[in-house]
Motif scaffolding. Structure first.
Motif, PDB file in Angstrom:
ATOM      1  N   ARG A  74      -8.444   4.099   1.418  1.00  0.00           N
ATOM      2  CA  ARG A  74      -9.548   5.075   1.512  1.00  0.00           C
ATOM      3  C   ARG A  74      -9.636   5.999   0.299  1.00  0.00           C
ATOM      4  O   ARG A  74     -10.719   6.455  -0.049  1.00  0.00           O
ATOM      5  CB  ARG A  74      -9.416   5.887   2.800  1.00  0.00           C
ATOM      6  N   VAL A  75      -8.503   6.244  -0.369  1.00  0.00           N
ATOM      7  CA  VAL A  75      -8.531   7.127  -1.537  1.00  0.00           C
ATOM      8  C   VAL A  75      -9.462   6.572  -2.619  1.00  0.00           C
ATOM      9  O   VAL A  75     -10.106   7.332  -3.335  1.00  0.00           O
ATOM     10  CB  VAL A  75      -7.102   7.362  -2.092  1.00  0.00           C
ATOM     11  N   CYS A 103       0.854  -1.182   0.000  1.00  0.00           N
ATOM     12  CA  CYS A 103       0.000   0.000   0.000  1.00  0.00           C
ATOM     13  C   CYS A 103       0.899   1.244   0.000  1.00  0.00           C
ATOM     14  O   CYS A 103       1.803   1.368   0.822  1.00  0.00           O
ATOM     15  CB  CYS A 103      -0.899  -0.019   1.238  1.00  0.00           C
ATOM     16  N   ARG A 116       1.580   5.327   0.336  1.00  0.00           N
ATOM     17  CA  ARG A 116       1.108   6.356   1.262  1.00  0.00           C
ATOM     18  C   ARG A 116      -0.096   7.114   0.684  1.00  0.00           C
ATOM     19  O   ARG A 116      -1.063   7.377   1.380  1.00  0.00           O
ATOM     20  CB  ARG A 116       2.242   7.334   1.587  1.00  0.00           C
ATOM     21  N   TRP A 117      -0.048   7.428  -0.608  1.00  0.00           N
ATOM     22  CA  TRP A 117      -1.121   8.206  -1.240  1.00  0.00           C
ATOM     23  C   TRP A 117      -2.449   7.439  -1.266  1.00  0.00           C
ATOM     24  O   TRP A 117      -3.501   8.050  -1.397  1.00  0.00           O
ATOM     25  CB  TRP A 117      -0.720   8.664  -2.639  1.00  0.00           C
ATOM     26  N   GLU A 118      -2.393   6.100  -1.120  1.00  0.00           N
ATOM     27  CA  GLU A 118      -3.630   5.307  -1.118  1.00  0.00           C
ATOM     28  C   GLU A 118      -4.388   5.404   0.213  1.00  0.00           C
ATOM     29  O   GLU A 118      -5.543   5.030   0.287  1.00  0.00           O
ATOM     30  CB  GLU A 118      -3.321   3.835  -1.424  1.00  0.00           C
ATOM     31  N   ARG A 119      -3.683   5.892   1.228  1.00  0.00           N
ATOM     32  CA  ARG A 119      -4.270   6.108   2.549  1.00  0.00           C
ATOM     33  C   ARG A 119      -5.050   4.879   3.043  1.00  0.00           C
ATOM     34  O   ARG A 119      -6.211   4.973   3.411  1.00  0.00           O
ATOM     35  CB  ARG A 119      -5.167   7.325   2.559  1.00  0.00           C
TER      36      ARG A 119
END
Length: 165
Positions: free
Chosen positions: A59-60, A51, A53-56
């Motif tokens: 949740r993204v 995963c 970081r930008w995918e949170r």
């Protein structure tokens, strides 16, 4: 000109039939191949699957593409094979089951990336303008499934970790 070695163009009907058949063989072949790979080969922390970081934590995908509203509409290709791990519904909650499910999301993601990677084959027998049409099909047929795996994986991993404590 008789005896010419120039390739003949296929009719529109034959082109459509050949492309549809090729996609069917590619989807089924890659799915079968992927289903035969040992589960131990899939590391959720590996470069492709981890995963970002930008995918949170996935949740993204709900915020940007509202995945919860449509992911249930995606087909579950695992049902086609005896050894397939169905991912439409969870059938267990144990940490072992959740860890296996996490790895199966890696397998499914790889399968869809491999199908997408085979798009250049369509340039072999299609005129370039027809082969280019295969790109949006490949995106439409595979990207939603990749997104679903990337959305589910961190949630399943958290469930496996909770069960471990």
């Amino acid at each position: 000109c008789r005896g010419s070695m120039a390739p003949r163009e296929l009719s529109v009907a034959w082109t459509i039939l050949l492309n549809a058949g090729a996609w069917l063989v590619i989807h089924l072949g890659v799915s079968y191949f992927s289903s035969m790979l040992p589960l131990s080969w899939f590391d959720p922390e590996g470069w492709l699957y981890r995963c970002r970081r930008w995918e949170r934590g996935g949740r993204v995908y709900d915020r940007v593409v509202r995945i919860r509203a449509w992911k249930r509409l995606l087909p579950d290709g695992a049902a086609l094979f005896r050894t397939g791990f169905r991912k439409r519904r969870m059938t267990g909650r144990s940490p072992e089951y959740c860890r296996a499910f996490v790895k199966e999301t890696c397998r499914a993601e790889l399968c869809h990336w491999l199908v997408f990677a085979l798009v250049p084959l369509f340039f072999v027998w299609n005129p370039w303008h027809v082969a280019l049409l295969m790109v949006p099909y490949a995106v439409a047929a595979n990207l939603p499934c990749i997104v679903a795996q990337r959305y589910n994986r961190p949630r399943l991993a958290a469930l496996a970790e909770r069960g471990r404590s």
